[in-house]
Design an enzyme around this catalytic site. Structure first.
Site, short mmCIF file in Angstrom:
data_model
loop_
_atom_site.label_atom_id
_atom_site.label_comp_id
_atom_site.label_asym_id
_atom_site.label_seq_id
_atom_site.Cartn_x
_atom_site.Cartn_y
_atom_site.Cartn_z
N CYS A 154 -7.74 -44.66 11.23
CA CYS A 154 -6.69 -44.95 12.19
C CYS A 154 -7.12 -45.65 13.49
CB CYS A 154 -6.08 -43.58 12.51
SG CYS A 154 -4.51 -43.57 13.27
N GLU A 197 -3.44 -53.39 12.45
CA GLU A 197 -4.26 -53.23 11.25
C GLU A 197 -3.51 -52.58 10.11
OE1 GLU A 197 -7.27 -51.01 13.48
OE2 GLU A 197 -7.02 -49.47 11.95
N CYS A 237 -0.24 -46.46 20.84
CA CYS A 237 0.60 -45.27 20.63
C CYS A 237 0.66 -44.46 21.92
CB CYS A 237 0.02 -44.41 19.51
SG CYS A 237 1.03 -42.96 19.15
N CYS A 297 -2.85 -38.45 21.37
CA CYS A 297 -3.62 -37.31 20.86
C CYS A 297 -5.09 -37.50 21.25
CB CYS A 297 -3.49 -37.22 19.35
SG CYS A 297 -1.78 -37.05 18.84
N1 SAH Z 1 1.33 -41.03 14.52
C1 SAH Z 1 1.45 -40.45 13.24
C2 SAH Z 1 0.94 -41.32 12.13
C3 SAH Z 1 -0.31 -42.09 12.37
S1 SAH Z 1 -1.79 -41.15 12.47
C4 SAH Z 1 0.77 -39.08 13.22
O1 SAH Z 1 0.06 -38.76 14.16
O2 SAH Z 1 1.01 -38.35 12.27
C5 SAH Z 1 -2.03 -40.62 10.79
C6 SAH Z 1 -2.93 -39.40 10.65
O3 SAH Z 1 -4.28 -39.72 11.00
C7 SAH Z 1 -2.51 -38.26 11.57
O4 SAH Z 1 -2.48 -37.03 10.88
C8 SAH Z 1 -3.60 -38.29 12.61
O5 SAH Z 1 -3.70 -37.08 13.26
C9 SAH Z 1 -4.80 -38.69 11.80
N2 SAH Z 1 -5.93 -39.17 12.61
C10 SAH Z 1 -5.92 -39.81 13.79
N3 SAH Z 1 -7.17 -40.06 14.23
C11 SAH Z 1 -8.01 -39.58 13.29
C12 SAH Z 1 -9.43 -39.53 13.15
N4 SAH Z 1 -10.23 -40.05 14.06
N5 SAH Z 1 -9.94 -38.93 12.05
C13 SAH Z 1 -9.12 -38.42 11.10
N6 SAH Z 1 -7.79 -38.45 11.17
C14 SAH Z 1 -7.23 -39.01 12.24
FE1 SF4 Z 2 -0.38 -41.58 17.95
FE2 SF4 Z 2 -2.83 -41.24 16.96
FE3 SF4 Z 2 -1.44 -39.14 17.82
FE4 SF4 Z 2 -0.67 -40.38 15.57
S1 SF4 Z 2 -2.60 -39.29 15.91
S2 SF4 Z 2 0.62 -39.71 17.28
S3 SF4 Z 2 -1.21 -42.51 16.09
S4 SF4 Z 2 -2.18 -40.85 19.10
#
Ligand code: SAH
Ligand code: SF4
Length: 355
Positions: free
Chosen positions: A340, A91, A111, A115
């Protein structure tokens, strides 16, 4: 399967064509057709010799992405779901801001960082995107804009879609050099931001790249105990290691760094954590900015909720009072699952039901 020619940087294209018996100026012409005139077929490259086009066609295609779903939100945000040659879905989001048009790109299918709050981490990494597939997303969005004939250009990029960009480092760098290229899309490095979950070694490599692209680090907690609970990557790269790498980056580049902090209700949103965060950033206040992100609820992560307005503003105010630059991220496209990984995971679920 032939790869996309978008995967070659300009230098690589020159080298490739020289190796295949072509002159350097051919590469300049081809580059111009790809990124300035933005043709979709090699046959449209009018001033390029047949011989050159034939070897290009034998080895590459232009675009490998196909639009599968396009959702437009009331605020102008557009979410694209693209199908890659192997059937995987990724996406890409286009957001309209006062300062320009920003595209959020995906770097991996799924990924592995996992997280606990993130929709992307729900689906284990299937594979890395190659550079052509990352550039291809920008080209698809630009194609959409070109079709509207309003003379609009993608002006900003955030590498914040699905995936951990620093876990796909070489392709990421190639992508950045291509979109930044002055003779091509020429998207300013200062208009591009890469977000990482904090892979410390790669932060150091990135500092050494000599590129003006912005860096954002997903911190989300001010101490190791809490950070490990919500981001398991903190075991491999605890806060101290991340901060050491950040200090190196700041010293080397003198560029401001952004710290992302998702606010999860009653988990990391107390004033006490804001105070700890301010303390952690105290010695780099002048070169840091904290981006507070109201959590976008994900069905599968029911243990987390968005913080209340009151907690968000108390957190913000505490940081402000301690002299920390910060802001609360404005939301875009929540009505179309723009957070995301959400559209993709919903689409995959729908398809599973269908099958
Ligand atoms: N993997 C990288 C980049 C992609 S995620 C990273 O983790 O930084 C981009 C941002 O979106 C990150 O700061 C992540 O923590 C945040 N993110 C992920 N899931 C989210 C959610 N459900 N609500 C708000 N932010 C979110
Ligand atoms: Fe991966 Fe989502 Fe964590 Fe970014 S926030 S590192 S996309 S699991």
């Amino acid at each position: 399967m032939k790869k996309s020619i978008y995967g070659l940087t300009r230098d690589q294209l020159i080298e490739w064509l020289l190796e295949h018996g072509q002159k350097k100026y051919r590469a300049e012409q081809v580059w111009d057709w790809l990124y300035i005139k933005r043709v979709q077929s090699f046959d449209d490259m009018k001033n390029v010799s047949k011989e050159c086009l034939d070897i290009l066609k034998e080895n590459f295609v232009i675009q490998t992405l196909k639009e599968s779903v396009k959702q437009e939100s009331a605020d102008g945000t557009i979410k694209f779901l693209f199908e890659m040659q192997d059937g995987n879905l990724i996406e890409t989001v286009l957001m309209r801001f006062k300062y320009g048009l920003s595209v959020c790109v995906t770097t991996q299918v799924g990924c592995n960082i996992g997280c606990s709050f993130c929709a992307s981490g729900l689906l284990k990494k299937n594979r890395d995107l190659d550079a052509g597939e990352i550039v291809g997303q920008i080209m698809k969005v630009q194609e959409h804009l070109d079709q509207l004939q309003q003379d609009e250009r993608v002006s900003h990029i955030v590498v914040m879609g699905i995936g951990e960009p620093f876990d796909n480092y070489t392709n990421l760098m190639s992508f950045l050099r291509t979109v930044n290229d002055q003779k091509g899309l020429a998207i300013g490095a200062r208009h591009i931001t890469v977000s990482t979950s904090g892979l410390a070694k790669k932060i150091i490599d990135f500092a050494n790249e000599n590129i003006q692209v912005n860096l954002a680090v997903s911190l989300h907690a001010p101490n190791d105990e809490l950070r490990t609970k919500i981001m398991v990557i903190n075991k491999a790269f605890p806060i101290e290691k991340v901060m050491d790498a950040v200090d190196y980056y700041l010293e080397k580049t003198n560029r401001r760094i952004t710290f992302e902090y998702i606010l999860l209700k009653d988990v990391n949103d107390h004033v006490e954590e804001a105070q700890q965060l301010a303390k952690l950033l105290e010695n780099k206040r002048h070169l840091s900015y904290v981006n507070l992100i109201p959590y976008n609820p994900v069905d599968e992560h029911g243990q987390y909720q968005r913080s209340s307005e009151k907690s968000i503003s108390a957190f913000f105010q505490t940081l402000k009072n301690k002299g920390i630059n910060c802001g609360v991220r404005m939301e875009q496209g929540t009505d179309i699952d723009a957070a995301c990984g959400q559209l993709r995971s919903k689409q995959i679920k729908k398809e599973k039901v269908k099958n």
